[in-house]
Write an enzyme that holds these catalytic residues in place. Structure first.
Site, PDB file in Angstrom:
ATOM      1  CB  CYS A   1     -30.523  53.968  42.783  1.00 47.91           C
ATOM      2  SG  CYS A   1     -31.933  54.893  42.766  1.00 47.91           S
ATOM      3  CG  ASP A   2     -24.973  50.895  43.203  1.00 46.62           C
ATOM      4  OD1 ASP A   2     -25.060  50.659  44.395  1.00 46.62           O
ATOM      5  OD2 ASP A   2     -24.576  49.884  42.193  1.00 46.62           O
ATOM      6  CG  LEU A   3     -22.249  57.936  45.083  1.00 49.35           C
ATOM      7  CD1 LEU A   3     -21.771  58.289  43.622  1.00 49.35           C
ATOM      8  CD2 LEU A   3     -22.409  59.311  46.112  1.00 49.35           C
TER       9      LEU A   3
ATOM     10  CG  ASN B   1     -20.892  52.302  40.442  1.00 45.40           C
ATOM     11  OD1 ASN B   1     -20.400  51.390  39.701  1.00 45.40           O
ATOM     12  ND2 ASN B   1     -21.979  52.024  41.079  1.00 45.40           N
TER      13      ASN B   1
ATOM     14  CB  THR C   1     -23.669  48.750  47.023  1.00 45.39           C
ATOM     15  OG1 THR C   1     -23.580  48.648  45.559  1.00 45.39           O
ATOM     16  CG2 THR C   1     -22.569  47.794  47.439  1.00 45.39           C
TER      17      THR C   1
END
Length: 245
Positions: free
Chosen positions: A52-54, A58, A97
């Protein structure tokens, strides 16, 4: 992690050594590691998991520059979208993001493995162009995806990260002379094709991570002279965590 995260390597801050940068082979190795990790999450972890937030910050780099995924704070277990409706209050929603989120998230907010694929494609484009998807040049209708699409493949050299161009000076001269069957150039084109297939507007037109990981291993193999160097660090991390739980 000993080598921090991918973002600090792609976008140097004022207090960082300007000589520290990633060559093409390192970028291919890193993005292959991430493809393997997402492939594991989506297809081999027992129950599919959506990160969900690659994004580059990260993606963590160990002492050998192997890449691992970090920050699973908003990761979700996958629920078959056929069992959910848009108005279902229990449907999974995601807050990722800006710049890396799939366009469909803005419409329905439902997390999906296709969304991770889109984010992977954006990260790959960022690694090849050296530009964030939120760069000032991308405004109105122009996005990083559209920018690359407009210039691919005939003007590929015009949008590559300047540090990649510097690393490939000899190859660039040969390409300019009309020799386009060089392994480095073909690898760059292959990487861009994968990125563009991952960032298609419609989720159903995108590759899945199993297909992406297969393509990345092939590209990596070409650049390592036939040695496939896909990382098992993510699986080792999962094994270590399960032993401690």
């Amino acid at each position: 992690m000993p080598n921090g995260n991918l973002d600090t390597w792609l976008h140097h801050q004022g207090n960082q050594a300007t000589g520290r940068h990633l060559g093409l082979a390192q970028r291919i190795s890193i993005v292959t590691n991430i493809a393997d990790a997402l492939d594991y999450l989506h297809h081999y972890s027992g129950r599919p998991i959506i990160h969900c937030d690659l994004k580059p910050s990260n993606i963590l780099l160990d002492i050998h520059m192997n890449a691992c995924l970090g920050d699973f704070g908003i990761a979700r277990f996958y629920i078959d979208s056929k069992l959910r409706t848009v108005g279902d209050s229990s449907s999974i929603t995601v807050n990722g993001t800006l710049g890396y989120m799939a366009p469909e998230y803005a419409e329905n907010g439902h997390a999906s493995t296709c969304g991770d694929v889109y984010s992977f494609g954006i990260v790959l484009l960022e690694m090849l162009t050296g530009k964030r998807p939120t760069d000032d040049m991308f405004r109105n209708e122009l996005t990083i995806v559209r920018f690359v699409e407009m210039n691919f493949p005939d003007h590929t050299l015009n949008f590559l990260d300047c540090r990649l161009v510097n690393d490939c000076n000899g190859t660039i001269d040969q390409i300019a002379a009309g020799t386009e069957n060089l392994p480095i150039f073909q690898s760059l084109l292959s990487l861009l094709r994968v990125a563009l297939l991952c960032t298609r507007q419609s989720p159903t037109e995108r590759l899945n991570m199993r297909e992406v990981a297969t393509q990345m291993r092939k590209i990596n193999m070409v650049n390592t002279g036939g040695r496939v160097e896909s990382s098992t660090s993510f699986r080792r991390l999962v094994s270590w965590a399960s032993q401690r739980s």
